[in-house]
Each structure stands twice: as structure tokens, then as C-alpha cells.
Motif scaffolding. Structure first.
Motif, mmCIF file in Angstrom:
data_model
loop_
_atom_site.group_PDB
_atom_site.id
_atom_site.type_symbol
_atom_site.label_atom_id
_atom_site.label_comp_id
_atom_site.label_asym_id
_atom_site.label_seq_id
_atom_site.Cartn_x
_atom_site.Cartn_y
_atom_site.Cartn_z
ATOM 1 N N VAL A 175 0.866 -1.162 0.000
ATOM 2 C CA VAL A 175 0.000 0.000 0.000
ATOM 3 C C VAL A 175 0.908 1.219 0.000
ATOM 4 C CG1 VAL A 175 -1.833 1.253 1.182
ATOM 5 C CG2 VAL A 175 -1.754 -1.256 1.305
ATOM 6 N N THR A 176 0.750 2.058 -0.993
ATOM 7 C CA THR A 176 1.598 3.243 -1.081
ATOM 8 C C THR A 176 0.747 4.493 -0.983
ATOM 9 O OG1 THR A 176 1.479 3.188 -3.499
ATOM 10 C CG2 THR A 176 3.339 2.084 -2.489
ATOM 11 N N GLN A 177 1.360 5.531 -0.445
ATOM 12 C CA GLN A 177 0.690 6.824 -0.330
ATOM 13 C C GLN A 177 1.541 7.858 -1.037
ATOM 14 O OE1 GLN A 177 -0.765 5.732 4.131
ATOM 15 N NE2 GLN A 177 -1.107 7.843 3.538
ATOM 16 N N SER A 178 0.876 8.846 -1.608
ATOM 17 C CA SER A 178 1.556 9.748 -2.543
ATOM 18 C C SER A 178 2.651 10.569 -1.907
ATOM 19 C CB SER A 178 0.529 10.665 -3.218
ATOM 20 O OG SER A 178 -0.309 11.258 -2.239
ATOM 21 N N SER A 179 2.490 10.943 -0.651
ATOM 22 C CA SER A 179 3.504 11.773 0.000
ATOM 23 C C SER A 179 3.735 11.283 1.415
ATOM 24 C CB SER A 179 3.056 13.241 0.066
ATOM 25 O OG SER A 179 2.685 13.733 -1.188
ATOM 26 N N ARG A 180 4.979 11.421 1.910
ATOM 27 C CA ARG A 180 5.235 11.127 3.321
ATOM 28 C C ARG A 180 5.002 12.361 4.186
ATOM 29 N NH1 ARG A 180 5.555 7.470 6.558
ATOM 30 N NH2 ARG A 180 7.704 7.228 7.157
ATOM 31 N N TYR A 181 5.347 13.511 3.630
ATOM 32 C CA TYR A 181 5.169 14.772 4.340
ATOM 33 C C TYR A 181 4.546 15.786 3.397
ATOM 34 C CZ TYR A 181 8.493 12.660 7.569
ATOM 35 O OH TYR A 181 9.116 11.804 8.436
ATOM 36 N N LEU A 182 3.632 16.576 3.965
ATOM 37 C CA LEU A 182 2.938 17.571 3.151
ATOM 38 C C LEU A 182 2.678 18.779 4.028
ATOM 39 C CD1 LEU A 182 1.974 17.307 0.211
ATOM 40 C CD2 LEU A 182 -0.242 16.554 1.079
ATOM 41 N N VAL A 183 2.933 19.962 3.487
ATOM 42 C CA VAL A 183 2.638 21.197 4.205
ATOM 43 C C VAL A 183 1.723 22.040 3.320
ATOM 44 C CG1 VAL A 183 3.561 23.280 5.275
ATOM 45 C CG2 VAL A 183 4.868 21.145 5.373
ATOM 46 N N LYS A 184 0.583 22.403 3.868
ATOM 47 C CA LYS A 184 -0.411 23.181 3.116
ATOM 48 C C LYS A 184 -0.853 24.375 3.950
ATOM 49 C CE LYS A 184 -0.652 20.495 -0.496
ATOM 50 N NZ LYS A 184 -0.288 20.996 -1.862
ATOM 51 N N ARG A 185 -1.511 25.298 3.273
ATOM 52 C CA ARG A 185 -2.015 26.491 3.960
ATOM 53 C C ARG A 185 -3.514 26.351 4.186
ATOM 54 N NH1 ARG A 185 1.669 29.856 5.160
ATOM 55 N NH2 ARG A 185 3.560 30.009 3.930
ATOM 56 N N THR A 186 -3.982 27.015 5.207
ATOM 57 C CA THR A 186 -5.409 27.034 5.523
ATOM 58 C C THR A 186 -6.204 27.461 4.304
ATOM 59 O OG1 THR A 186 -4.912 27.620 7.816
ATOM 60 C CG2 THR A 186 -7.147 28.021 7.056
ATOM 61 N N GLY A 187 -7.265 26.704 4.023
ATOM 62 C CA GLY A 187 -8.132 27.024 2.901
ATOM 63 C C GLY A 187 -7.783 26.315 1.610
ATOM 64 N N GLU A 188 -6.602 25.727 1.549
ATOM 65 C CA GLU A 188 -6.217 25.010 0.327
ATOM 66 C C GLU A 188 -7.005 23.710 0.196
ATOM 67 O OE1 GLU A 188 -1.545 25.505 0.639
ATOM 68 O OE2 GLU A 188 -2.113 24.796 -1.360
#
Lengths: 113, 112
Positions: free
Chosen positions: A4-17
Motif C-alpha cells: 500500500v503506497t501513499q503519494s507523500s510522506r510529508y505535506l505542508v499546506k495552507r489554511t483554505g487550500e
């Protein structure tokens, strides 16, 4: 071996994205799941899918949606990310013939700023 | 609904034996599963008990008592690599599609 694979290990996003988390399994499993894991709260089920195009709400679906257009792929969507959605997100799959054995992906640690 | 209780943390030394308990309340019971998760890693399936008694798999054993709504995971000859979180799980025993419900996990710390 089930993978089972997931697209990213770490992700940083901004509020509202709008955020997309992708999960792919290679064992032709019918059932797929999205969990979030927070300290002291264990694994909480967000959504699950028992077959292609079929989806059901889990225990904490608010603020999330999912998509399962192909059997091997299950996507989690945060329509408008908020800081309280900062968490570890785990995808899992299983065969409908072996309910108690779930196979998990490595997780995506999402930070919403 | 389903609920499971586990201790939050257990500590032990290398070479020792440790038992991680799990009590559950369910509206319909099929069996008890155990999963292991190392820090930063994915949970991995360890064992499943549907019937009362002890199931052994190498250094790890799992026990179930259906009459007591209780089970445990027994880890023998502890190694440093056994430091991880351990989760018990039961099915959400309604009719139709059955999900797994997980306990909040027990963090095992193995020291030299």
C-alpha cells in the motif's frame, strides 16, 4: 507481499487550500480505508470504500471527502484545509474475505499552517 | 458500539517478558486482532484470535478469553526492536459491512 503506497510522506499546506491524498494498493483488495492518527486518540476512521465507486462515512468524516474511481486507488480530499486537520493520515486495504487483516500504507504527515 | 481499553505505556528490559492487556466491549464479537506500529511506520498485522486460548507465533503469543471480554499480547525474549506501539482491534459487529475498531494503543519501551 501486499503493498500500500501513499503519494507523500510529508505535506505542508495552507489554511483554505484543497488537499489531495492518494493511496494505491496492488493486491486487488475490495475494501479500502482512510484513518487519521493523533497522539492519545489512536486510529480514527474517516471514510471507507467497500468497492469501486462505493464509499461510506466513518466516525469523523466532517471536512473530508473521498473518491474511488478505480479498484486500486482511494483518494482523500480535504476541501478546505484547516489547522485542526494537521495529523498523520493512514490508508489501509484488505480483502473482503479476510476482514481482520488490514494492510496499511506508510502514512502522510500533513501540516496545515 | 465498540470500545477497547489498553494501558497507555509499558516498560521492560531486554530479554524480559511483557504482557499487554486489552479489554473490550462489543455488541457482537468475532475475534481480537493485534497490530504493531514502530515510530514513523505503518501498523502491521500481528495476530488474530477468534477462539479462547493462546496462539503462539515465535516470540509473540496472543490470548483471548471471550467470557471475560479480555485478551493480551505476550512478548517474550524482548529485543530493542520490539519498542513500538501495539493496538488491539475488534470488528464493529453489526450486520453488513464490518469495520475494525482500534484501541488507543500501548507504547512499549524496551531498555537495555
Amino acid at each position: 507481499d501486499v503493498k500500500v503506497t501513499q503519494s507523500s510522506r510529508y505535506l505542508v499546506k495552507r489554511t483554505g487550500e484543497k488537499v489531495f491524498l492518494e493511496c494505491v494498493q496492488d493486491m486487488d483488495h475490495e475494501n479500502m480505508f482512510w484513518y487519521r492518527q493523533d497522539p492519545g486518540l489512536g486510529l480514527r476512521l474517516i471514510y471507507f470504500s467497500y468497492d469501486v465507486k462505493m464509499k461510506e462515512k466513518g466516525d469523523i468524516p466532517e471536512g473530508y471527502s473521498v473518491s474511488r474511481e478505480k479498484k486500486e486507488r482511494f483518494s482523500l480530499i480535504l476541501e478546505s484545509a484547516s489547522t485542526n486537520q494537521t495529523s498523520m493520515y493512514l490508508c489501509a486495504s484488505r480483502s473482503s474475505g479476510d476482514i481482520d487483516t488490514q494492510y496499511f500504507g506508510p502514512g502522510t504527515r500533513l501540516t496545515v499552517l | 458500539g465498540q470500545s477497547l481499553e489498553q494501558p497507555s505505556e509499558v516498560t521492560a528490559v531486554e530479554g524480559a517478558i511483557v504482557q499487554i492487556n486489552c479489554t473490550y466491549q462489543t455488541s457482537g464479537f468475532y475475534g481480537l486482532s493485534w497490530y504493531q506500529q514502530h515510530d514513523g511506520g505503518a501498523p502491521t498485522f500481528l495476530s488474530y484470535n477468534a477462539l479462547d486460548g493462546l496462539e503462539e507465533t515465535g516470540r509473540f503469543s496472543s490470548f483471548l478469553s471471550r467470557s471475560d471480554s479480555y485478551g493480551y499480547l505476550l512478548l517474550q525474549e524482548l529485543q530493542m526492536k520490539d519498542s513500538a506501539s501495539y493496538f488491539c482491534a475488534v470488528r464493529d459487529g453489526g450486520t453488513g459491512f464490518q469495520k475494525l475498531v482500534f484501541g488507543t494503543g500501548t507504547r512499549l519501551l524496551v531498555s537495555p
